[in-house]
Design a protein around this motif. Structure first.
Motif, PDB file in Angstrom:
ATOM      1  N   TRP A 263      23.095 -33.211 -10.088  1.00 31.87           N
ATOM      2  CA  TRP A 263      22.393 -33.613 -11.318  1.00 31.87           C
ATOM      3  C   TRP A 263      21.947 -32.370 -12.089  1.00 31.87           C
ATOM      4  N   CYS A 264      21.328 -31.426 -11.383  1.00 29.73           N
ATOM      5  CA  CYS A 264      20.846 -30.209 -12.041  1.00 29.73           C
ATOM      6  C   CYS A 264      22.002 -29.389 -12.604  1.00 29.73           C
TER       7      CYS A 264
ATOM      8  N   ILE B 252      23.277 -31.306 -15.859  1.00 29.14           N
ATOM      9  CA  ILE B 252      22.313 -31.194 -16.956  1.00 29.14           C
ATOM     10  C   ILE B 252      22.166 -29.743 -17.397  1.00 29.14           C
TER      11      ILE B 252
ATOM     12  N   ALA C 207      19.143 -38.680 -16.054  1.00 26.53           N
ATOM     13  CA  ALA C 207      20.033 -37.909 -16.937  1.00 26.53           C
ATOM     14  C   ALA C 207      19.968 -38.439 -18.357  1.00 26.53           C
TER      15      ALA C 207
ATOM     16  N   VAL D  33      16.921 -37.036 -20.261  1.00 27.43           N
ATOM     17  CA  VAL D  33      17.057 -35.644 -20.693  1.00 27.43           C
ATOM     18  C   VAL D  33      17.988 -35.534 -21.896  1.00 27.43           C
ATOM     19  N   LEU D  34      19.145 -36.191 -21.829  1.00 26.02           N
ATOM     20  CA  LEU D  34      20.090 -36.100 -22.936  1.00 26.02           C
ATOM     21  C   LEU D  34      19.562 -36.819 -24.176  1.00 26.02           C
TER      22      LEU D  34
END
Length: 317
Positions: free
Chosen positions: A149-150, A153, A215, A218-219
């Protein structure tokens, strides 16, 4: 902006600089043919998971979308304004990767190679324990959902830093590298959501929904930042009211497309969770023990691949 002019300019640029179109086109055709050969071989020998028409349609749709994103007038439009560039990015990170994974391409692409090549490669790998240890280490990192995930992103956000974003638009090689990192990290990200044999997500369906939701948040924030900015973020596109309007449209495209894809993924995960929860409750009532979770190491994957060699060389594709 004249889209007819964009298409004309794109076609006119091919003879003088064919590589940005030629390489993706040849690569797409090669991968498509290998997938077809491998799927046909698997169906004929009966080894491994059968590739259905739905798998093939999904995989080929992902390939076509990738080709349209990087080797079509859309790529030229991305130099004209941020909105088209956001369409390009969303295809590469949100739409094409899940479609490719749904096609279960790993074994078909492997089986499409000549038997002698596969046999030699496996023998070389099985005799070199350090290579297997490296593969296991990479597998542990990429098999860790928070790390994946990190990575996804982080790569997406870093490439949208103005200096790097402009560098990609100014240099074709940097742009290609940007797209490659987008695609690879997106495949790693979506592999924790979409099963693609022999890769099996370790997260439960409910955790997959949370993984995707995080996610999406964040996006969403990134797209809002782009959409509401009152000054040009990326100097490459210049300045003026038209640039700001295009930038706002780009942020909106990024936000809406992301919300659609992520919402579909979250709803599917929740539906599968409810389905499995109901099934588990029924099996518990019937006294049937739960099935163990599937997992696979790099060595295990190689041993499964070795099963192909039970077939005669004459059965090779």
């Amino acid at each position: 902006m004249s889209y007819t002019r964009i298409v004309s300019d794109w076609l006119a640029s091919i003879p003088s600089d064919p590589w940005p179109v030629f390489l993706p086109l040849v690569g797409t055709i090669l991968v498509a043919v290998l997938y077809w050969r491998g799927a046909r071989y698997g169906g004929r020998t009966g080894i491994g998971r059968r590739i259905t028409a739905l798998h093939a349609v999904s995989f080929y749709a992902g390939l076509i979308l990738l080709l349209l994103a990087v080797a079509s007038p859309l790529d030229t439009l991305s130099d004209e304004g941020l909105a088209a560039h956001m369409v390009q990015h969303e295809i590469i990170v949100l739409i094409a990767p899940p479609l490719l994974l749904l096609g279960m391409p790993i074994w078909p692409l492997w089986r499409a190679l000549p038997v002698n090549w596969r046999r030699s490669s496996l023998r070389w790998l099985m005799r070199r324990h350090w290579v297997l240890q490296v593969m296991e280490g990479i597998g542990r990192v990429l098999g860790n959902a928070p790390a994946s995930w990190c990575l996804f992103i982080g790569v997406f956000l870093v490439w949208h830093i103005p200096v790097l974003y402009d560098a990609a638009l100014e240099n074709g090689a940097v742009h290609a590298f940007e797209h490659a990192t987008f695609l690879l990290t997106a495949l790693v990200f979506w592999a924790h959501v979409v099963p693609s044999f022999p890769i099996q997500p370790k997260l439960s369906y409910l955790r997959r929904a949370g993984y995707v939701f995080a996610a999406a948040v964040v996006l969403h924030l990134q797209s809002i930042y782009i959409a509401v900015a009152v000054q040009p973020i990326y100097p490459f596109y210049g300045a003026g009211s038209d640039v700001i309007a295009n930038q706002t449209a780009g942020g909106a495209i990024m936000d809406v497309s992301g919300e659609i894809v992520f919402t579909i993924a979250i709803l599917m995960c929740v539906w599968l969770w409810l389905r499995d929860d109901e099934r588990s409750a029924r099996l518990r009532a019937e006294g049937v023990p739960p099935e163990p979770e599937a997992s696979m190491s790099a060595r295990g994957a190689l041993l499964i691949a070795e099963a192909d060699f039970a077939e005669t060389d004459s059965q090779a594709p």
